[in-house]
Scaffold this active site. Structure first.
Site, PDB file in Angstrom:
ATOM      1  N   LEU A  61      -2.405   5.623 -12.029  1.00 48.96           N
ATOM      2  CA  LEU A  61      -1.351   6.733 -12.177  1.00 48.96           C
ATOM      3  C   LEU A  61      -0.103   6.632 -11.200  1.00 48.96           C
ATOM      4  O   LEU A  61      -0.383   6.362 -10.014  1.00 48.96           O
ATOM      5  CB  LEU A  61      -2.240   8.021 -11.549  1.00 48.96           C
ATOM      6  CG  LEU A  61      -3.290   8.874 -12.411  1.00 48.96           C
ATOM      7  CD1 LEU A  61      -4.324   9.792 -11.574  1.00 48.96           C
ATOM      8  CD2 LEU A  61      -2.456   9.544 -13.560  1.00 48.96           C
TER       9      LEU A  61
ATOM     10  N   LYS B 226      -3.797  17.482  -9.696  1.00 50.28           N
ATOM     11  CA  LYS B 226      -4.414  16.154  -9.482  1.00 50.28           C
ATOM     12  C   LYS B 226      -5.729  15.747 -10.543  1.00 50.28           C
ATOM     13  O   LYS B 226      -5.816  14.924 -11.054  1.00 50.28           O
ATOM     14  CB  LYS B 226      -4.820  15.807  -7.979  1.00 50.28           C
ATOM     15  CG  LYS B 226      -5.011  14.576  -7.682  1.00 50.28           C
ATOM     16  CD  LYS B 226      -4.122  13.589  -7.729  1.00 50.28           C
ATOM     17  CE  LYS B 226      -2.879  13.862  -6.778  1.00 50.28           C
ATOM     18  NZ  LYS B 226      -3.122  13.580  -5.621  1.00 50.28           N
TER      19      LYS B 226
ATOM     20  N   GLY C 151      -2.561   6.108  -5.671  1.00 48.96           N
ATOM     21  CA  GLY C 151      -1.825   5.762  -4.658  1.00 48.96           C
ATOM     22  C   GLY C 151      -2.195   6.586  -3.205  1.00 48.96           C
ATOM     23  O   GLY C 151      -1.513   6.787  -2.199  1.00 48.96           O
TER      24      GLY C 151
ATOM     25  N   GLN D 296      -4.892  15.118   0.447  1.00 47.26           N
ATOM     26  CA  GLN D 296      -5.650  14.091   0.832  1.00 47.26           C
ATOM     27  C   GLN D 296      -6.722  13.883   1.834  1.00 47.26           C
ATOM     28  O   GLN D 296      -6.825  12.900   2.559  1.00 47.26           O
ATOM     29  CB  GLN D 296      -4.664  12.706   0.713  1.00 47.26           C
ATOM     30  CG  GLN D 296      -4.145  12.669  -0.590  1.00 47.26           C
ATOM     31  CD  GLN D 296      -2.764  11.547  -0.868  1.00 47.26           C
ATOM     32  OE1 GLN D 296      -2.839  10.584   0.217  1.00 47.26           O
ATOM     33  NE2 GLN D 296      -1.851  11.798  -1.805  1.00 47.26           N
TER      34      GLN D 296
ATOM     35  N   CYS E 143      23.488  -4.134 -13.112  1.00 47.42           N
ATOM     36  CA  CYS E 143      22.705  -4.505 -11.932  1.00 47.42           C
ATOM     37  C   CYS E 143      22.283  -5.765 -12.270  1.00 47.42           C
ATOM     38  O   CYS E 143      22.589  -6.372 -13.442  1.00 47.42           O
ATOM     39  CB  CYS E 143      21.477  -3.587 -11.713  1.00 47.42           C
ATOM     40  SG  CYS E 143      20.422  -3.301 -12.823  1.00 47.42           S
TER      41      CYS E 143
HETATM   42  P1  ATP Z   1       3.118   8.586  -4.142  1.00 46.82           P
HETATM   43  O1  ATP Z   1       3.674   8.112  -3.229  1.00 46.82           O
HETATM   44  O2  ATP Z   1       2.513   7.489  -5.188  1.00 46.82           O
HETATM   45  O3  ATP Z   1       3.905   9.624  -5.191  1.00 46.82           O
HETATM   46  P2  ATP Z   1       2.106  10.730  -2.797  1.00 46.82           P
HETATM   47  O4  ATP Z   1       2.093  10.452  -1.242  1.00 46.82           O
HETATM   48  O5  ATP Z   1       3.530  11.405  -3.071  1.00 46.82           O
HETATM   49  O6  ATP Z   1       1.817   9.293  -3.842  1.00 46.82           O
HETATM   50  P3  ATP Z   1       0.587  12.834  -4.114  1.00 46.82           P
HETATM   51  O7  ATP Z   1       1.838  13.278  -4.836  1.00 46.82           O
HETATM   52  O8  ATP Z   1      -0.519  13.492  -3.756  1.00 46.82           O
HETATM   53  O9  ATP Z   1       0.991  11.820  -2.956  1.00 46.82           O
HETATM   54  O10 ATP Z   1      -0.052  11.782  -5.110  1.00 46.82           O
HETATM   55  C1  ATP Z   1      -1.136  10.832  -4.979  1.00 46.82           C
HETATM   56  C2  ATP Z   1      -1.228  10.198  -6.002  1.00 46.82           C
HETATM   57  O11 ATP Z   1      -1.399  10.994  -7.411  1.00 46.82           O
HETATM   58  C3  ATP Z   1      -0.276   8.985  -6.370  1.00 46.82           C
HETATM   59  O12 ATP Z   1      -0.255   8.108  -5.789  1.00 46.82           O
HETATM   60  C4  ATP Z   1      -0.531   8.860  -7.821  1.00 46.82           C
HETATM   61  O13 ATP Z   1      -1.706   7.901  -7.996  1.00 46.82           O
HETATM   62  C5  ATP Z   1      -0.875  10.219  -8.492  1.00 46.82           C
HETATM   63  N1  ATP Z   1       0.249  10.953  -8.883  1.00 46.82           N
HETATM   64  C6  ATP Z   1       0.755  11.731  -8.257  1.00 46.82           C
HETATM   65  N2  ATP Z   1       1.954  12.417  -9.150  1.00 46.82           N
HETATM   66  C7  ATP Z   1       1.690  11.746 -10.131  1.00 46.82           C
HETATM   67  C8  ATP Z   1       2.491  11.934 -11.379  1.00 46.82           C
HETATM   68  N3  ATP Z   1       3.436  13.038 -11.666  1.00 46.82           N
HETATM   69  N4  ATP Z   1       2.214  10.952 -12.488  1.00 46.82           N
HETATM   70  C9  ATP Z   1       1.235  10.113 -12.353  1.00 46.82           C
HETATM   71  N5  ATP Z   1       0.500  10.216 -11.126  1.00 46.82           N
HETATM   72  C10 ATP Z   1       0.690  10.743 -10.272  1.00 46.82           C
END
Ligand code: ATP
Ligand code: MG
Length: 474
Positions: free
Chosen positions: A176, A258, A280, A289, A439
Protein backbone atom coordinates in the site's frame (compact mmCIF):
# COMPACT_ATOMS: atom_id res chain seq x y z
CA UNK A 1 35.61 -1.96 -15.76
CA UNK A 2 35.98 -5.31 -14.04
CA UNK A 3 34.29 -5.77 -10.74
CA UNK A 4 34.34 -8.36 -8.05
CA UNK A 5 30.91 -8.76 -6.47
CA UNK A 6 30.54 -10.33 -3.02
CA UNK A 7 27.38 -12.12 -1.98
CA UNK A 8 25.46 -11.06 1.09
CA UNK A 9 25.66 -13.35 4.13
CA UNK A 10 21.94 -13.93 3.67
CA UNK A 11 22.93 -15.95 0.62
CA UNK A 12 26.22 -17.52 1.66
CA UNK A 13 24.76 -19.09 4.80
CA UNK A 14 22.15 -21.07 2.84
CA UNK A 15 22.36 -24.75 2.04
CA UNK A 16 23.97 -25.50 -1.36
CA UNK A 17 20.81 -25.96 -3.40
CA UNK A 18 19.06 -22.92 -2.04
CA UNK A 19 22.23 -20.95 -2.43
CA UNK A 20 22.61 -22.01 -6.06
CA UNK A 21 19.05 -20.92 -6.77
CA UNK A 22 19.56 -17.57 -5.05
CA UNK A 23 22.81 -16.92 -6.90
CA UNK A 24 21.15 -17.72 -10.24
CA UNK A 25 18.48 -15.17 -9.50
CA UNK A 26 21.05 -12.64 -8.34
CA UNK A 27 23.00 -13.01 -11.58
CA UNK A 28 19.80 -12.55 -13.60
CA UNK A 29 18.95 -9.43 -11.59
CA UNK A 30 22.46 -8.00 -12.05
CA UNK A 31 22.13 -8.55 -15.76
CA UNK A 32 18.72 -6.86 -15.82
CA UNK A 33 20.06 -3.90 -13.83
CA UNK A 34 22.94 -3.37 -16.27
CA UNK A 35 20.68 -3.90 -19.29
CA UNK A 36 18.25 -1.28 -18.03
CA UNK A 37 21.07 1.27 -17.98
CA UNK A 38 22.26 0.21 -21.41
CA UNK A 39 25.53 -1.20 -20.08
CA UNK A 40 26.65 -4.36 -21.88
CA UNK A 41 28.40 -6.75 -19.53
CA UNK A 42 29.74 -10.23 -19.11
CA UNK A 43 28.95 -11.92 -15.83
CA UNK A 44 30.75 -14.97 -14.50
CA UNK A 45 30.64 -16.63 -11.14
CA UNK A 46 32.34 -19.25 -9.08
CA UNK A 47 31.49 -20.67 -5.71
CA UNK A 48 31.92 -17.50 -3.70
CA UNK A 49 31.98 -14.52 -6.01
CA UNK A 50 30.44 -12.99 -9.07
CA UNK A 51 32.69 -11.27 -11.58
CA UNK A 52 31.37 -8.56 -13.84
CA UNK A 53 33.13 -7.24 -16.89
CA UNK A 54 31.54 -4.04 -18.16
CA UNK A 55 33.10 -1.41 -20.42
CA UNK A 56 31.66 1.36 -18.36
CA UNK A 57 32.33 3.05 -15.00
CA UNK A 58 28.60 3.53 -14.55
CA UNK A 59 28.33 -0.16 -13.73
CA UNK A 60 29.52 0.34 -10.16
CA UNK A 61 26.57 2.33 -8.79
CA UNK A 62 24.23 -0.01 -10.67
CA UNK A 63 25.69 -3.20 -9.20
CA UNK A 64 25.62 -1.97 -5.63
CA UNK A 65 21.88 -1.32 -5.84
CA UNK A 66 21.02 -4.93 -6.58
CA UNK A 67 19.75 -6.74 -3.49
CA UNK A 68 21.87 -9.69 -2.44
CA UNK A 69 25.09 -7.81 -3.21
CA UNK A 70 27.19 -7.42 -0.10
CA UNK A 71 29.88 -5.25 -1.66
CA UNK A 72 31.61 -4.48 -4.93
CA UNK A 73 35.27 -3.84 -5.71
CA UNK A 74 36.46 -2.53 -9.04
CA UNK A 75 39.47 -4.70 -9.83
CA UNK A 76 42.31 -5.42 -12.18
CA UNK A 77 42.33 -8.96 -13.48
CA UNK A 78 45.37 -10.84 -14.81
CA UNK A 79 47.11 -14.24 -14.78
CA UNK A 80 48.47 -14.97 -11.30
CA UNK A 81 51.82 -16.73 -11.80
CA UNK A 82 54.20 -17.58 -8.95
CA UNK A 83 54.66 -15.81 -5.65
CA UNK A 84 57.62 -13.85 -7.06
CA UNK A 85 55.49 -12.67 -9.97
CA UNK A 86 52.78 -11.43 -7.62
CA UNK A 87 55.27 -9.54 -5.49
CA UNK A 88 56.93 -7.92 -8.50
CA UNK A 89 53.60 -7.00 -10.04
CA UNK A 90 52.12 -5.77 -6.75
CA UNK A 91 55.04 -3.46 -6.18
CA UNK A 92 54.80 -2.15 -9.73
CA UNK A 93 51.08 -1.45 -9.35
CA UNK A 94 51.01 0.09 -5.90
CA UNK A 95 54.42 1.63 -5.11
CA UNK A 96 53.06 5.08 -5.93
CA UNK A 97 49.77 4.56 -4.15
CA UNK A 98 51.40 3.61 -0.82
CA UNK A 99 54.20 6.17 -0.98
CA UNK A 100 54.42 8.03 2.31
CA UNK A 101 51.25 6.36 3.60
CA UNK A 102 50.28 3.64 6.05
CA UNK A 103 49.28 0.54 4.16
CA UNK A 104 48.27 -3.10 4.58
CA UNK A 105 48.27 -6.03 2.17
CA UNK A 106 45.43 -8.52 2.28
CA UNK A 107 45.67 -11.53 0.03
CA UNK A 108 43.27 -14.44 -0.33
CA UNK A 109 44.58 -17.46 -2.15
CA UNK A 110 42.10 -20.15 -3.11
CA UNK A 111 44.15 -22.07 -5.65
CA UNK A 112 46.32 -25.15 -5.62
CA UNK A 113 49.52 -23.15 -5.55
CA UNK A 114 52.56 -23.54 -3.30
CA UNK A 115 51.92 -20.27 -1.46
CA UNK A 116 49.19 -19.04 0.84
CA UNK A 117 47.62 -15.68 1.44
CA UNK A 118 49.83 -14.98 4.43
CA UNK A 119 52.96 -15.63 2.31
CA UNK A 120 51.81 -12.96 -0.13
CA UNK A 121 51.02 -10.54 2.71
CA UNK A 122 54.52 -10.91 4.10
CA UNK A 123 56.45 -10.84 0.83
CA UNK A 124 54.49 -8.08 -0.88
CA UNK A 125 54.28 -6.15 2.40
CA UNK A 126 58.08 -6.19 2.62
CA UNK A 127 58.45 -5.06 -0.99
CA UNK A 128 55.99 -2.19 -0.57
CA UNK A 129 57.54 -1.20 2.79
CA UNK A 130 60.30 0.37 0.71
CA UNK A 131 57.73 2.97 -0.36
CA UNK A 132 55.30 3.27 2.54
CA UNK A 133 54.76 2.15 6.11
CA UNK A 134 53.09 -1.13 7.04
CA UNK A 135 50.14 -0.61 9.39
CA UNK A 136 47.74 -3.49 9.81
CA UNK A 137 45.35 -1.79 12.23
CA UNK A 138 44.77 1.67 10.75
CA UNK A 139 45.97 1.57 7.15
CA UNK A 140 45.27 4.51 4.89
CA UNK A 141 45.24 2.18 1.93
CA UNK A 142 44.70 -1.56 1.72
CA UNK A 143 46.18 -3.40 -1.22
CA UNK A 144 43.94 -6.42 -1.72
CA UNK A 145 44.21 -9.37 -4.03
CA UNK A 146 42.39 -12.62 -4.60
CA UNK A 147 43.94 -15.53 -6.41
CA UNK A 148 41.58 -18.07 -7.87
CA UNK A 149 41.51 -20.25 -10.98
CA UNK A 150 44.96 -19.06 -12.05
CA UNK A 151 43.76 -15.48 -12.04
CA UNK A 152 44.65 -12.67 -9.65
CA UNK A 153 42.30 -9.77 -9.01
CA UNK A 154 43.79 -6.63 -7.50
CA UNK A 155 41.75 -3.95 -5.80
CA UNK A 156 41.96 -1.17 -3.23
CA UNK A 157 38.38 -0.01 -3.04
CA UNK A 158 35.27 -1.71 -1.70
CA UNK A 159 31.83 -0.19 -2.04
CA UNK A 160 29.07 -1.50 0.20
CA UNK A 161 25.90 -2.86 -1.34
CA UNK A 162 22.57 -3.16 0.41
CA UNK A 163 22.81 -6.89 1.16
CA UNK A 164 19.60 -8.82 1.63
CA UNK A 165 18.15 -11.42 -0.68
CA UNK A 166 17.86 -11.35 -4.47
CA UNK A 167 14.57 -9.83 -5.52
CA UNK A 168 12.20 -12.62 -6.44
CA UNK A 169 13.35 -15.46 -4.20
CA UNK A 170 10.78 -14.70 -1.54
CA UNK A 171 7.51 -14.55 -3.45
CA UNK A 172 5.30 -11.56 -4.05
CA UNK A 173 3.49 -9.00 -1.90
CA UNK A 174 1.27 -6.02 -2.52
CA UNK A 175 2.43 -2.74 -0.99
CA UNK A 176 0.00 0.00 0.00
CA UNK A 177 1.82 3.06 -1.29
CA UNK A 178 0.58 6.44 -0.07
CA UNK A 179 3.38 8.64 -1.32
CA UNK A 180 4.47 9.51 2.23
CA UNK A 181 7.92 8.65 3.56
CA UNK A 182 6.92 5.46 5.30
CA UNK A 183 5.30 3.29 2.68
CA UNK A 184 8.06 3.86 0.12
CA UNK A 185 10.64 2.77 2.68
CA UNK A 186 8.49 -0.22 3.64
CA UNK A 187 8.33 -1.23 -0.02
CA UNK A 188 12.10 -1.04 -0.26
CA UNK A 189 12.57 -3.14 2.86
CA UNK A 190 10.23 -5.80 1.53
CA UNK A 191 12.19 -5.90 -1.72
CA UNK A 192 15.45 -6.19 0.16
CA UNK A 193 14.15 -9.38 1.70
CA UNK A 194 13.65 -10.79 -1.79
CA UNK A 195 9.95 -10.00 -2.11
CA UNK A 196 8.70 -8.90 -5.51
CA UNK A 197 6.13 -6.17 -5.17
CA UNK A 198 3.17 -4.60 -6.82
CA UNK A 199 1.97 -1.25 -5.56
CA UNK A 200 -1.54 -0.15 -4.69
CA UNK A 201 -2.22 3.55 -4.48
CA UNK A 202 -5.60 4.68 -3.18
CA UNK A 203 -6.02 8.04 -4.82
CA UNK A 204 -7.63 10.65 -2.58
CA UNK A 205 -6.67 13.85 -4.34
CA UNK A 206 -7.34 13.34 -8.01
CA UNK A 207 -4.79 13.94 -10.71
CA UNK A 208 -2.50 16.14 -8.64
CA UNK A 209 -2.18 13.42 -6.03
CA UNK A 210 -1.46 10.85 -8.71
CA UNK A 211 1.22 12.96 -10.36
CA UNK A 212 3.02 13.37 -7.07
CA UNK A 213 2.99 9.67 -6.25
CA UNK A 214 3.94 8.30 -9.67
CA UNK A 215 7.58 9.39 -9.50
CA UNK A 216 8.00 7.48 -6.24
CA UNK A 217 6.66 4.29 -7.75
CA UNK A 218 8.92 4.88 -10.74
CA UNK A 219 11.98 5.43 -8.61
CA UNK A 220 11.38 2.23 -6.68
CA UNK A 221 11.02 0.34 -9.94
CA UNK A 222 13.95 1.95 -11.75
CA UNK A 223 16.53 2.07 -9.01
CA UNK A 224 15.71 -0.93 -6.89
CA UNK A 225 13.58 -3.50 -8.70
CA UNK A 226 15.92 -4.77 -11.41
CA UNK A 227 14.91 -8.23 -12.51
CA UNK A 228 11.30 -7.68 -11.60
CA UNK A 229 8.44 -5.79 -13.23
CA UNK A 230 6.40 -4.06 -10.55
CA UNK A 231 2.97 -2.71 -11.39
CA UNK A 232 1.12 0.20 -9.89
CA UNK A 233 -2.61 -0.11 -9.30
CA UNK A 234 -4.25 3.27 -9.05
CA UNK A 235 -7.60 3.02 -7.29
CA UNK A 236 -9.83 6.10 -7.13
CA UNK A 237 -10.88 6.60 -3.53
CA UNK A 238 -12.26 10.13 -3.71
CA UNK A 239 -15.95 9.30 -3.73
CA UNK A 240 -15.51 6.59 -1.19
CA UNK A 241 -13.82 9.05 1.16
CA UNK A 242 -16.77 11.39 0.80
CA UNK A 243 -19.24 8.67 1.57
CA UNK A 244 -17.18 7.66 4.53
CA UNK A 245 -17.09 11.21 5.87
CA UNK A 246 -20.88 11.29 5.67
CA UNK A 247 -21.65 7.92 7.21
CA UNK A 248 -18.92 6.98 9.69
CA UNK A 249 -18.54 8.54 13.13
CA UNK A 250 -15.65 10.96 13.14
CA UNK A 251 -13.16 9.23 15.46
CA UNK A 252 -13.34 6.05 13.37
CA UNK A 253 -13.02 7.53 9.89
CA UNK A 254 -9.32 7.01 9.43
CA UNK A 255 -9.50 3.47 10.66
CA UNK A 256 -12.39 2.57 8.41
CA UNK A 257 -10.55 4.13 5.50
CA UNK A 258 -7.53 2.02 6.36
CA UNK A 259 -9.69 -1.10 6.47
CA UNK A 260 -10.98 -0.34 2.98
CA UNK A 261 -7.41 0.12 1.80
CA UNK A 262 -6.40 -3.24 3.26
CA UNK A 263 -9.30 -4.88 1.46
CA UNK A 264 -8.39 -3.17 -1.79
CA UNK A 265 -4.83 -4.40 -1.44
CA UNK A 266 -6.13 -7.88 -0.68
CA UNK A 267 -8.20 -7.81 -3.88
CA UNK A 268 -5.13 -6.85 -5.89
CA UNK A 269 -3.17 -9.55 -4.09
CA UNK A 270 -5.68 -12.13 -5.28
CA UNK A 271 -5.32 -10.84 -8.85
CA UNK A 272 -1.52 -10.98 -8.87
CA UNK A 273 -1.21 -14.02 -6.61
CA UNK A 274 0.58 -12.21 -3.82
CA UNK A 275 1.02 -13.69 -0.37
CA UNK A 276 0.79 -10.61 1.82
CA UNK A 277 0.00 -6.93 2.12
CA UNK A 278 2.79 -4.53 3.17
CA UNK A 279 2.19 -1.13 4.78
CA UNK A 280 4.33 1.68 6.17
CA UNK A 281 2.67 1.60 9.57
CA UNK A 282 4.88 2.11 12.61
CA UNK A 283 3.72 1.46 16.14
CA UNK A 284 2.62 4.64 17.85
CA UNK A 285 3.80 6.98 15.09
CA UNK A 286 0.36 8.52 14.74
CA UNK A 287 -2.86 8.07 16.65
CA UNK A 288 -4.26 5.58 14.17
CA UNK A 289 -1.28 3.30 14.69
CA UNK A 290 -1.63 2.39 18.35
CA UNK A 291 -1.25 -1.26 19.22
CA UNK A 292 -4.94 -1.50 20.00
CA UNK A 293 -5.87 0.04 16.65
CA UNK A 294 -3.57 -2.28 14.76
CA UNK A 295 -5.30 -5.16 16.46
CA UNK A 296 -8.71 -3.78 15.51
CA UNK A 297 -7.55 -3.35 11.90
CA UNK A 298 -6.69 -7.02 11.78
CA UNK A 299 -5.58 -8.78 8.64
CA UNK A 300 -6.38 -8.03 5.01
CA UNK A 301 -9.22 -10.39 4.12
CA UNK A 302 -7.21 -13.39 5.24
CA UNK A 303 -3.81 -12.19 4.07
CA UNK A 304 -1.22 -11.11 6.62
CA UNK A 305 -0.45 -7.40 6.89
CA UNK A 306 3.33 -7.01 7.07
CA UNK A 307 4.73 -3.87 8.63
CA UNK A 308 8.46 -3.70 8.07
CA UNK A 309 8.67 -0.35 9.90
CA UNK A 310 6.70 -1.45 12.95
CA UNK A 311 9.47 -0.66 15.45
CA UNK A 312 11.23 2.12 13.58
CA UNK A 313 11.45 5.74 14.65
CA UNK A 314 10.55 8.51 12.23
CA UNK A 315 14.18 9.63 12.16
CA UNK A 316 15.37 6.20 11.11
CA UNK A 317 12.72 6.05 8.42
CA UNK A 318 13.62 9.49 7.06
CA UNK A 319 17.31 8.62 7.02
CA UNK A 320 16.66 5.52 4.96
CA UNK A 321 14.30 7.45 2.69
CA UNK A 322 17.19 9.78 1.92
CA UNK A 323 19.54 6.95 1.16
CA UNK A 324 17.19 5.19 -1.21
CA UNK A 325 16.22 8.44 -2.94
CA UNK A 326 12.51 8.69 -2.15
CA UNK A 327 12.87 11.40 0.48
CA UNK A 328 12.61 14.48 -1.71
CA UNK A 329 9.83 13.03 -3.79
CA UNK A 330 7.80 12.09 -0.72
CA UNK A 331 8.37 15.54 0.74
CA UNK A 332 6.62 16.94 -2.32
CA UNK A 333 3.48 14.84 -1.92
CA UNK A 334 0.64 16.85 -0.44
CA UNK A 335 -1.14 15.31 2.56
CA UNK A 336 -4.75 14.43 1.93
CA UNK A 337 -6.09 14.59 5.41
CA UNK A 338 -9.73 15.53 4.98
CA UNK A 339 -10.52 12.48 7.07
CA UNK A 340 -8.16 13.09 9.94
CA UNK A 341 -10.49 13.43 12.90
CA UNK A 342 -10.04 16.10 15.52
CA UNK A 343 -10.24 13.43 18.18
CA UNK A 344 -9.20 10.16 16.58
CA UNK A 345 -9.90 6.83 18.20
CA UNK A 346 -6.77 5.41 19.78
CA UNK A 347 -8.36 2.35 21.29
CA UNK A 348 -10.85 1.09 18.75
CA UNK A 349 -12.42 -2.26 19.48
CA UNK A 350 -12.69 -4.87 16.80
CA UNK A 351 -16.47 -4.90 17.07
CA UNK A 352 -16.90 -1.13 16.95
CA UNK A 353 -14.66 -0.82 13.91
CA UNK A 354 -16.55 -3.60 12.10
CA UNK A 355 -19.81 -1.86 12.88
CA UNK A 356 -18.60 1.40 11.37
CA UNK A 357 -17.08 -0.36 8.41
CA UNK A 358 -20.39 -2.02 7.59
CA UNK A 359 -21.97 1.40 7.14
CA UNK A 360 -19.93 1.81 3.97
CA UNK A 361 -20.84 -0.73 1.29
CA UNK A 362 -17.64 -1.52 -0.55
CA UNK A 363 -16.65 -4.01 -3.22
CA UNK A 364 -12.85 -4.01 -3.44
CA UNK A 365 -12.76 -5.87 -6.77
CA UNK A 366 -15.10 -3.33 -8.32
CA UNK A 367 -12.92 -0.54 -6.90
CA UNK A 368 -9.81 -2.07 -8.47
CA UNK A 369 -11.62 -2.51 -11.78
CA UNK A 370 -12.65 1.14 -11.70
CA UNK A 371 -8.99 2.10 -11.43
CA UNK A 372 -6.13 1.26 -13.71
CA UNK A 373 -2.96 -0.77 -13.82
CA UNK A 374 0.28 0.85 -14.85
CA UNK A 375 3.41 -1.08 -15.73
CA UNK A 376 6.45 0.46 -14.10
CA UNK A 377 8.60 2.31 -14.74
CA UNK A 378 6.08 4.56 -16.36
CA UNK A 379 8.05 7.80 -16.19
CA UNK A 380 4.96 9.46 -17.58
CA UNK A 381 7.04 8.35 -20.49
CA UNK A 382 5.90 10.81 -23.08
CA UNK A 383 2.38 9.55 -22.57
CA UNK A 384 1.05 12.74 -21.16
CA UNK A 385 0.25 15.89 -23.03
CA UNK A 386 2.99 17.89 -21.32
CA UNK A 387 5.84 15.66 -22.48
CA UNK A 388 8.34 16.70 -25.12
CA UNK A 389 11.17 14.51 -26.36
CA UNK A 390 13.45 17.34 -27.42
CA UNK A 391 14.07 20.83 -26.17
CA UNK A 392 12.45 23.26 -28.61
CA UNK A 393 14.39 26.28 -29.94
CA UNK A 394 14.18 29.29 -27.70
CA UNK A 395 12.67 27.47 -24.73
CA UNK A 396 13.71 28.36 -21.21
CA UNK A 397 15.11 25.21 -19.62
CA UNK A 398 14.71 24.60 -15.89
CA UNK A 399 17.17 22.04 -14.58
CA UNK A 400 15.87 20.17 -11.53
CA UNK A 401 18.90 18.00 -10.96
CA UNK A 402 20.92 18.10 -7.79
CA UNK A 403 23.82 20.47 -7.80
CA UNK A 404 26.53 17.85 -8.04
CA UNK A 405 24.94 16.07 -10.96
CA UNK A 406 24.33 19.36 -12.75
CA UNK A 407 27.95 20.31 -12.23
CA UNK A 408 29.21 17.02 -13.60
CA UNK A 409 27.07 17.14 -16.74
CA UNK A 410 26.22 20.79 -17.20
CA UNK A 411 23.35 21.87 -19.37
CA UNK A 412 24.43 25.19 -20.89
CA UNK A 413 21.92 27.98 -20.60
CA UNK A 414 19.67 26.13 -18.18
CA UNK A 415 18.42 27.63 -14.95
CA UNK A 416 18.84 25.41 -11.90
CA UNK A 417 15.69 25.14 -9.82
CA UNK A 418 14.96 23.36 -6.57
CA UNK A 419 11.82 21.27 -7.19
CA UNK A 420 10.75 21.81 -3.58
CA UNK A 421 10.97 25.57 -3.85
CA UNK A 422 8.81 26.25 -6.88
CA UNK A 423 7.05 28.97 -4.91
CA UNK A 424 10.11 31.14 -5.39
CA UNK A 425 9.61 31.21 -9.16
CA UNK A 426 7.86 34.31 -10.40
CA UNK A 427 5.41 33.37 -13.19
CA UNK A 428 5.71 36.92 -14.58
CA UNK A 429 9.32 36.17 -15.45
CA UNK A 430 8.21 33.46 -17.85
CA UNK A 431 5.37 35.34 -19.51
CA UNK A 432 5.21 34.61 -23.22
CA UNK A 433 7.93 31.95 -22.97
CA UNK A 434 7.92 28.22 -23.37
CA UNK A 435 9.45 26.48 -20.39
CA UNK A 436 10.88 22.97 -20.45
CA UNK A 437 11.53 21.29 -17.13
CA UNK A 438 14.24 18.64 -17.12
CA UNK A 439 15.56 16.28 -14.50
CA UNK A 440 17.83 13.29 -14.62
CA UNK A 441 15.36 10.69 -15.73
CA UNK A 442 12.07 12.46 -16.26
CA UNK A 443 10.57 11.35 -12.96
CA UNK A 444 9.98 14.57 -11.14
CA UNK A 445 9.97 16.91 -14.13
CA UNK A 446 6.52 15.60 -15.02
CA UNK A 447 4.83 16.77 -11.86
CA UNK A 448 6.85 19.97 -11.71
CA UNK A 449 5.65 20.89 -15.22
CA UNK A 450 2.13 20.20 -14.08
CA UNK A 451 2.59 22.38 -11.00
CA UNK A 452 4.05 25.23 -13.07
CA UNK A 453 1.04 25.09 -15.39
CA UNK A 454 -1.22 25.60 -12.42
CA UNK A 455 0.75 28.76 -11.79
CA UNK A 456 0.11 29.96 -15.31
CA UNK A 457 3.48 29.06 -16.82
CA UNK A 458 3.57 27.49 -20.29
CA UNK A 459 5.52 24.47 -19.08
CA UNK A 460 6.46 21.12 -20.61
CA UNK A 461 8.78 18.42 -19.39
CA UNK A 462 11.50 16.43 -21.03
CA UNK A 463 10.31 12.81 -21.23
CA UNK A 464 12.94 10.31 -20.15
CA UNK A 465 15.08 13.06 -18.67
CA UNK A 466 18.53 14.37 -19.48
CA UNK A 467 20.27 11.04 -19.17
CA UNK A 468 18.29 9.79 -22.15
CA UNK A 469 19.07 12.91 -24.15
CA UNK A 470 22.77 12.31 -23.63
CA UNK A 471 22.81 8.66 -24.43
CA UNK A 472 23.56 7.99 -28.08
CA UNK A 473 20.30 6.95 -29.65
CA UNK A 474 20.12 3.25 -30.25
P1 ATP B 1 3.12 7.15 4.92
O1 ATP B 1 4.32 7.96 5.31
O2 ATP B 1 3.49 5.89 4.20
O3 ATP B 1 2.11 7.97 4.18
P2 ATP B 1 1.77 7.72 7.37
O4 ATP B 1 2.72 7.87 8.48
O5 ATP B 1 1.28 8.94 6.69
O6 ATP B 1 2.41 6.70 6.28
P3 ATP B 1 -0.93 6.68 7.45
O7 ATP B 1 -1.43 7.78 6.61
O8 ATP B 1 -1.72 6.22 8.63
O9 ATP B 1 0.55 6.91 8.00
O10 ATP B 1 -0.72 5.43 6.50
C1 ATP B 1 -0.22 4.25 7.02
C2 ATP B 1 -0.02 3.30 5.87
O11 ATP B 1 -1.26 3.04 5.19
C3 ATP B 1 0.89 3.85 4.81
O12 ATP B 1 2.23 3.65 5.12
C4 ATP B 1 0.46 3.07 3.61
O13 ATP B 1 1.03 1.78 3.60
C5 ATP B 1 -1.04 2.97 3.80
N1 ATP B 1 -1.71 4.10 3.15
C6 ATP B 1 -2.10 5.27 3.67
N2 ATP B 1 -2.68 6.06 2.75
C7 ATP B 1 -2.65 5.38 1.59
C8 ATP B 1 -3.09 5.64 0.24
N3 ATP B 1 -3.67 6.80 -0.08
N4 ATP B 1 -2.90 4.69 -0.70
C9 ATP B 1 -2.31 3.53 -0.38
N5 ATP B 1 -1.87 3.23 0.85
C10 ATP B 1 -2.03 4.12 1.84
MG1 MG C 1 0.62 9.23 4.83
Amino acid sequence: MKALVRLSPDITTKAPRTRARFVRRLVANLRAALDAEGIPAEIERDHVRIYVDAPDERALPVLRRVFGVHSVSPCLEEPAGELDDLVRRGEELYADAVRGRRFAVRARVRDRVPYRGQDVNVALGAALARHGKVDLTTPEITVSLEVRGGVVRWYTETVRGEGGLPLGVQGRAVVLLSGGFDSAVAAWLAMRRGVEIDLVFCRLGGEAHERAVFPIADLLALDWAAGSAPRLFVVPFEELAERLAADVIEPMRQLVLKRLMYRTAAAVARLVRAEAVVTGEALGQVSSQTLRNLRALGDADGLPVLRPLLAWSKEEIIALARRIGTHDLSAGVPEYCALVPRKPATGASVAALRREEEKVPFDPFAAVRAGRRVDLPHGMAGQDELAVTEIPEGAVVLDLREEEEARRLPLPGALRVDPLALDRLDPAEFAGKTVVVACRRGLRSAWVAFELRRRGIDAFHLAGGLSRLRRPSS
